[in-house]
Design an enzyme around this catalytic site. Structure first.
Site, PDB file in Angstrom:
ATOM      1  N   SER A  37      30.230  45.148  36.037  1.00 29.90           N
ATOM      2  CA  SER A  37      29.884  46.534  36.344  1.00 29.90           C
ATOM      3  C   SER A  37      30.716  47.464  35.485  1.00 29.90           C
ATOM      4  CB  SER A  37      30.118  46.809  37.827  1.00 29.90           C
ATOM      5  OG  SER A  37      31.291  47.568  38.006  1.00 29.90           O
ATOM      6  N   LYS A  38      30.119  48.619  35.185  1.00 29.92           N
ATOM      7  CA  LYS A  38      30.839  49.490  34.262  1.00 29.92           C
ATOM      8  C   LYS A  38      32.071  50.104  34.924  1.00 29.92           C
ATOM      9  CE  LYS A  38      27.552  53.232  34.909  1.00 29.92           C
ATOM     10  NZ  LYS A  38      26.274  53.624  34.431  1.00 29.92           N
ATOM     11  N   ARG A  39      32.150  50.061  36.246  1.00 29.36           N
ATOM     12  CA  ARG A  39      33.348  50.567  36.921  1.00 29.36           C
ATOM     13  C   ARG A  39      34.502  49.584  36.814  1.00 29.36           C
ATOM     14  NH1 ARG A  39      31.500  50.123  41.543  1.00 29.36           N
ATOM     15  NH2 ARG A  39      29.338  50.047  40.916  1.00 29.36           N
ATOM     16  N   ARG A  40      34.196  48.300  36.862  1.00 23.81           N
ATOM     17  CA  ARG A  40      35.253  47.282  36.892  1.00 23.81           C
ATOM     18  C   ARG A  40      35.546  46.667  35.532  1.00 23.81           C
ATOM     19  NH1 ARG A  40      32.730  45.060  41.826  1.00 23.81           N
ATOM     20  NH2 ARG A  40      31.246  44.094  40.413  1.00 23.81           N
ATOM     21  N   VAL A  60      32.054  46.924  29.551  1.00 23.53           N
ATOM     22  CA  VAL A  60      30.686  46.438  29.344  1.00 23.53           C
ATOM     23  C   VAL A  60      29.966  47.113  28.180  1.00 23.53           C
ATOM     24  CG1 VAL A  60      30.312  45.758  31.751  1.00 23.53           C
ATOM     25  CG2 VAL A  60      29.733  48.074  31.031  1.00 23.53           C
TER      26      VAL A  60
END
Ligand code: GLU
Length: 472
Positions: A237-240, A243
């Site tokens: 995920s782009k939050r974690r 990417v």
């Protein structure tokens, strides 16, 4: 060869271009190249609240950088509304869609009263409502019924229509929804194979029903690609996780290394084989060999791939790949002299880095005054008495060298080690830190030769001053 094969990559431009998107694009592209068919780029930009032009540009520039070139497009769904309108008119005329004015609250309230699962209950299905600015158009799911998705990766997946709501195909503001525009385009563009992310599998039965409702004769084949996960087996995920393809490009990845690594996310050419040329990938790739279980996106492994690809470059191309990364630093002026020096250092650096950004950092000490981080001052230069003594002794020895070559430097330093009974490694550490500001870097004696006698002696003296041992 199947030259009538036509695939498409259909990203929604709602954020940075994701490595998962790049893998989907690559697999589509490999399938098209292998079959001698066509690869279409279609930008699915109908959701005006989430799309932005910069994301479209990001997709186009990342695909071009990776070398995933399209044969048709880029099409933009926002420029194709007449096709969606025609399809909508047809569905309404044929009684396959209906207007509905239920609000979200009403739908939820009825679901609560029913005590069943949430979702739309078909309230307006037979009410023959006319269109207003508050009505959305819903597709009439044939009931009862079952739709089977023959997925080339997962096999047959069966969907009972009891579990499919009459879904919205046109919003009350008149804009078509994803699945409608997606299917209309697949029909109109004569797409024969839909290869996309697993997250779309639950929508596929709806898509298939729309294909039939719109009179499509031959449905495309379907393949849903496994999700990408991180080391903790969480969906990327782009939050974690990192990417964005753009980030990797800026870190100094080579496009062919990234393409090679992405190809292996869910697929393997067999055996232990991992390194493949593009041509080999095209020949060996088969979508039916893609694994359906989640694929681990291992950044470290990708970086290792990059190192291998960096070492395969010839010197000229390594130097030219490094240039944009050197140009990001203020110490780099790009003069002929700097370039010449960089070319001399380049072969040693090429052996030691796995990212082009590292290459630029590794040579910085040749081009700007040395900066010694305070932790290295304490842990290396101030370590006991010996570091100070080594700096002093070798300054004297190097000052008297007539030929300042790496061979001579090596010889006199080794002789000095023998005299004081210390291993070369231990003697090199303070010298390296004093001259380069780092514990790692290109081979030391070659670096000293390239720095030259004057700079070397100056830096050794500065390091001695820093630790307060300048007395003779
Ligand atoms: N626009 C969709 C997405 O970006 C892809 C749909 C498809 O490939 O069918 O996820």
């Amino acid at each position: 060869m199947n030259s009538s094969l036509k695939v498409r990559f259909a990203p929604s431009p709602t954020g940075y271009f994701h490595v998962g998107g790049a893998r989907t694009a690559l697999y589509n592209w490999l399938v098209a190249r292998k079959a001698g068919g066509k690869f279409v780029l279609r930008i699915e930009d109908t959701d005006e609240t989430r799309n932005a032009e910069e994301w479209v540009e990001g997709i186009i520039s990342a695909l071009s950088w990776l070398g995933i070139v399209w044969d048709e497009g880029p099409y933009r769904q926002t420029q194709r509304s007449e096709f969606y309108q025609k399809a909508v008119d047809r569905l309404i005329d044929e009684g396959k869609a209906y207007w509905c004015d239920c609000t979200r609250e009403q739908i939820d309230q009825r679901a609560k009263e029913r005590g069943g699962p949430p979702g739309y209950d078909g309230f307006c299905r037979d009410k023959n409502r006319s269109r207003t600015d508050k009505t959305a158009l819903r597709f009439k799911i044939p009931r009862p019924g079952v739709t089977v998705v023959h997925d080339k990766i997962r096999g047959d997946v069966v969907f009972d229509h009891d579990n499919l709501d009459d879904f919205i195909i046109v919003k009350s503001n008149g804009s078509p929804l994803f699945v409608l525009a997606n299917v209309v385009d697949d029909i109109e563009m004569k797409i024969t194979y839909v290869i996309r992310a697993e997250e779309h599998l639950p929508t596929t039965p709806k898509a298939i029903l729309l294909f039939h409702a719109l009179g499509a004769k031959d449905l495309p084949l379907f393949a849903h690609l496994p999700v990408l996960v991180n080391a903790k087996r969480q969906k990327l995920s782009k939050r974690r996780d990192r990417v964005a393809v753009e980030d990797y490009r800026e870190m100094g990845y080579l496009a062919p290394a990234m393409v090679n690594y992405l190809a292996l996310l869910g697929w393997s050419p067999g055996g232990d084989r991992e390194f493949l040329t593009l041509q080999e990938m095209i020949e060996l790739f088969d979508i039916e060999d893609v694994n359906h279980s989640p694929a681990f996106f291992d950044e470290q492994k990708m970086q290792h791939f990059n190192g291998v690809y960096i070492r395969q470059l010839d010197l000229d191309s390594f130097v030219s790949h490094c240039l944009p990364f050197l140009e990001k630093h203020d110490w780099w002026a790009g003069s002929g002299k700097q370039l010449q020096l960089f070319r001399q250092i380049a072969p040693m650096v090429q052996e030691r880095v796995s990212l082009l950004t590292e290459a630029a950092e590794m040579v910085a000490f040749f081009f700007r005054p040395v900066e010694i981080p305070s932790d290295l001052v304490d842990s290396v230069l101030r370590k006991g008495e010996s570091a100070a003594q080594i700096l002093k002794d070798l300054s004297g020895i190097y000052a008297h060298l007539k030929r300042f070559t790496h061979g001579e430097l090596n010889e006199v330093t080794r002789a000095y080690c023998d005299t004081i009974g210390m291993p070369l490694r231990k003697v090199q550490a303070p010298i390296r830190v004093a001259l380069t500001g780092s514990k790692i870097g290109p081979p030391l004696f070659e670096s000293i030769e390239l720095l030259g006698k004057e700079v070397t002696l100056f830096r050794l003296a500065a390091a001695r001053e820093l630790i307060g041992t300048t007395q003779p």
